[in-house]
Design a protein around this motif. Sequence first.
Motif, mmCIF file in Angstrom:
data_model
loop_
_atom_site.group_PDB
_atom_site.id
_atom_site.type_symbol
_atom_site.label_atom_id
_atom_site.label_comp_id
_atom_site.label_asym_id
_atom_site.label_seq_id
_atom_site.Cartn_x
_atom_site.Cartn_y
_atom_site.Cartn_z
ATOM 1 N N VAL A 99 0.847 -1.196 0.000
ATOM 2 C CA VAL A 99 0.000 0.000 0.000
ATOM 3 C C VAL A 99 0.879 1.241 0.000
ATOM 4 O O VAL A 99 1.832 1.334 0.782
ATOM 5 C CB VAL A 99 -0.932 -0.001 1.220
ATOM 6 C CG1 VAL A 99 -1.798 1.250 1.235
ATOM 7 C CG2 VAL A 99 -1.807 -1.261 1.211
ATOM 8 N N SER A 100 0.557 2.178 -0.860
ATOM 9 C CA SER A 100 1.268 3.449 -0.896
ATOM 10 C C SER A 100 0.261 4.588 -0.821
ATOM 11 O O SER A 100 -0.912 4.414 -1.157
ATOM 12 C CB SER A 100 2.104 3.574 -2.175
ATOM 13 O OG SER A 100 1.282 3.470 -3.317
ATOM 14 N N GLY A 101 0.726 5.720 -0.337
ATOM 15 C CA GLY A 101 -0.144 6.889 -0.244
ATOM 16 C C GLY A 101 -0.988 6.933 1.012
ATOM 17 O O GLY A 101 -1.825 7.842 1.154
ATOM 18 N N GLY A 102 -0.810 5.983 1.893
ATOM 19 C CA GLY A 102 -1.572 5.955 3.135
ATOM 20 C C GLY A 102 -1.130 4.777 3.981
ATOM 21 O O GLY A 102 -0.651 3.772 3.448
ATOM 22 N N SER A 103 -1.315 4.893 5.288
ATOM 23 C CA SER A 103 -0.861 3.834 6.191
ATOM 24 C C SER A 103 -1.961 2.818 6.462
ATOM 25 O O SER A 103 -3.119 3.186 6.663
ATOM 26 C CB SER A 103 -0.411 4.448 7.516
ATOM 27 O OG SER A 103 -0.150 3.443 8.460
ATOM 28 N N ILE A 104 -1.583 1.562 6.510
ATOM 29 C CA ILE A 104 -2.566 0.520 6.810
ATOM 30 C C ILE A 104 -2.938 0.496 8.294
ATOM 31 O O ILE A 104 -3.848 -0.229 8.698
ATOM 32 C CB ILE A 104 -2.060 -0.878 6.381
ATOM 33 C CG1 ILE A 104 -0.804 -1.276 7.144
ATOM 34 C CG2 ILE A 104 -1.838 -0.933 4.876
ATOM 35 C CD1 ILE A 104 -0.372 -2.713 6.910
ATOM 36 N N THR A 105 -2.265 1.321 9.098
ATOM 37 C CA THR A 105 -2.579 1.365 10.524
ATOM 38 C C THR A 105 -3.398 2.602 10.903
ATOM 39 O O THR A 105 -3.729 2.786 12.072
ATOM 40 C CB THR A 105 -1.294 1.348 11.370
ATOM 41 O OG1 THR A 105 -0.515 2.505 11.078
ATOM 42 C CG2 THR A 105 -0.481 0.093 11.100
ATOM 43 N N SER A 106 -3.722 3.415 9.937
ATOM 44 C CA SER A 106 -4.485 4.621 10.251
ATOM 45 C C SER A 106 -5.917 4.504 9.748
ATOM 46 O O SER A 106 -6.200 3.787 8.795
ATOM 47 C CB SER A 106 -3.819 5.845 9.623
ATOM 48 O OG SER A 106 -3.870 5.775 8.215
ATOM 49 N N ASN A 107 -6.799 5.201 10.419
ATOM 50 C CA ASN A 107 -8.214 5.217 10.047
ATOM 51 C C ASN A 107 -8.876 3.848 10.226
ATOM 52 O O ASN A 107 -8.240 2.876 10.582
ATOM 53 C CB ASN A 107 -8.410 5.733 8.608
ATOM 54 C CG ASN A 107 -7.954 7.161 8.461
ATOM 55 O OD1 ASN A 107 -8.280 8.002 9.277
ATOM 56 N ND2 ASN A 107 -7.169 7.412 7.431
ATOM 57 N N VAL A 108 -10.126 3.797 9.992
ATOM 58 C CA VAL A 108 -10.894 2.577 10.238
ATOM 59 C C VAL A 108 -11.214 1.928 8.904
ATOM 60 O O VAL A 108 -12.315 2.073 8.370
ATOM 61 C CB VAL A 108 -12.179 2.874 11.028
ATOM 62 C CG1 VAL A 108 -12.870 1.561 11.401
ATOM 63 C CG2 VAL A 108 -11.866 3.684 12.269
ATOM 64 N N TYR A 109 -10.240 1.249 8.337
ATOM 65 C CA TYR A 109 -10.445 0.551 7.081
ATOM 66 C C TYR A 109 -10.226 -0.948 7.255
ATOM 67 O O TYR A 109 -9.561 -1.402 8.177
ATOM 68 C CB TYR A 109 -9.484 1.074 6.007
ATOM 69 C CG TYR A 109 -9.777 2.493 5.576
ATOM 70 C CD1 TYR A 109 -8.820 3.489 5.717
ATOM 71 C CD2 TYR A 109 -10.998 2.825 5.010
ATOM 72 C CE1 TYR A 109 -9.077 4.788 5.318
ATOM 73 C CE2 TYR A 109 -11.263 4.125 4.612
ATOM 74 C CZ TYR A 109 -10.302 5.097 4.769
ATOM 75 O OH TYR A 109 -10.568 6.374 4.371
ATOM 76 N N TYR A 110 -10.821 -1.672 6.342
ATOM 77 C CA TYR A 110 -10.648 -3.112 6.280
ATOM 78 C C TYR A 110 -9.815 -3.409 5.036
ATOM 79 O O TYR A 110 -10.298 -3.246 3.911
ATOM 80 C CB TYR A 110 -12.007 -3.815 6.201
ATOM 81 C CG TYR A 110 -12.850 -3.657 7.432
ATOM 82 C CD1 TYR A 110 -13.501 -2.461 7.710
ATOM 83 C CD2 TYR A 110 -12.983 -4.703 8.342
ATOM 84 C CE1 TYR A 110 -14.270 -2.303 8.843
ATOM 85 C CE2 TYR A 110 -13.762 -4.554 9.496
ATOM 86 C CZ TYR A 110 -14.397 -3.358 9.727
ATOM 87 O OH TYR A 110 -15.155 -3.204 10.855
ATOM 88 N N TRP A 111 -8.592 -3.800 5.245
ATOM 89 C CA TRP A 111 -7.684 -4.115 4.147
ATOM 90 C C TRP A 111 -7.951 -5.562 3.755
ATOM 91 O O TRP A 111 -7.639 -6.479 4.495
ATOM 92 C CB TRP A 111 -6.249 -3.865 4.576
ATOM 93 C CG TRP A 111 -6.044 -2.442 4.992
ATOM 94 C CD1 TRP A 111 -6.102 -1.937 6.257
ATOM 95 C CD2 TRP A 111 -5.797 -1.325 4.139
ATOM 96 N NE1 TRP A 111 -5.909 -0.577 6.241
ATOM 97 C CE2 TRP A 111 -5.710 -0.180 4.950
ATOM 98 C CE3 TRP A 111 -5.637 -1.179 2.756
ATOM 99 C CZ2 TRP A 111 -5.475 1.095 4.425
ATOM 100 C CZ3 TRP A 111 -5.394 0.085 2.244
ATOM 101 C CH2 TRP A 111 -5.309 1.197 3.069
ATOM 102 N N SER A 112 -8.507 -5.713 2.558
ATOM 103 C CA SER A 112 -9.174 -6.966 2.214
ATOM 104 C C SER A 112 -8.531 -7.683 1.043
ATOM 105 O O SER A 112 -7.845 -7.086 0.216
ATOM 106 C CB SER A 112 -10.637 -6.665 1.866
ATOM 107 O OG SER A 112 -11.291 -5.991 2.925
ATOM 108 N N TRP A 113 -8.836 -8.990 0.990
ATOM 109 C CA TRP A 113 -8.485 -9.816 -0.153
ATOM 110 C C TRP A 113 -9.775 -10.302 -0.814
ATOM 111 O O TRP A 113 -10.699 -10.759 -0.135
ATOM 112 C CB TRP A 113 -7.638 -11.001 0.267
ATOM 113 C CG TRP A 113 -6.246 -10.621 0.646
ATOM 114 C CD1 TRP A 113 -5.741 -10.445 1.899
ATOM 115 C CD2 TRP A 113 -5.168 -10.336 -0.251
ATOM 116 N NE1 TRP A 113 -4.423 -10.062 1.852
ATOM 117 C CE2 TRP A 113 -4.040 -9.995 0.537
ATOM 118 C CE3 TRP A 113 -5.018 -10.334 -1.635
ATOM 119 C CZ2 TRP A 113 -2.797 -9.666 -0.017
ATOM 120 C CZ3 TRP A 113 -3.787 -10.010 -2.191
ATOM 121 C CH2 TRP A 113 -2.693 -9.681 -1.385
ATOM 122 N N VAL A 114 -9.777 -10.202 -2.117
ATOM 123 C CA VAL A 114 -10.941 -10.591 -2.932
ATOM 124 C C VAL A 114 -10.415 -11.402 -4.115
ATOM 125 O O VAL A 114 -9.332 -11.122 -4.621
ATOM 126 C CB VAL A 114 -11.703 -9.347 -3.435
ATOM 127 C CG1 VAL A 114 -12.892 -9.742 -4.298
ATOM 128 C CG2 VAL A 114 -12.152 -8.474 -2.267
#
Length: 123
Positions: A24-39
């Motif tokens: 991931v670029s342009g943003g941190s996977i530890t910030s905000n309330v997102y679900y980093w998903s696999w599809v």
Amino acid sequence: QVQLQESGPGLVAPSQTLPLTCTVSGGSITSNVYYWSWVRQPPGKELEWMGAITADGSIYYSPALKSRTSISRDTSKNQFTLQLNSVTPEDTAVYYCARCVALQLETCSRDYWGRGTQVTVSS
């Protein structure tokens, strides 16, 4: 602008483990309330949500794949990973990573998907 990029082997032998990484670029996977998903999307079939890891490290799996799936992350590299064990030809698909706002596939804006990586399971 957040961008996601999948990487991994294009060919995996049956019964082996498929490892995939999403950078991931342009943003941190530890910030905000997102679900980093696999599809994934097998040929001729619908998109299938496989699992996700949240900003705080909570992990969720599709019940259909839970026994064979492991999701983790490397915050130092801003990456999250998928391991799918004991693959069969039915696991042949295009695999995507995506940023979603909930566990439902419809919450995953196409603006925040990787391009996808083709994985073929074959001997």
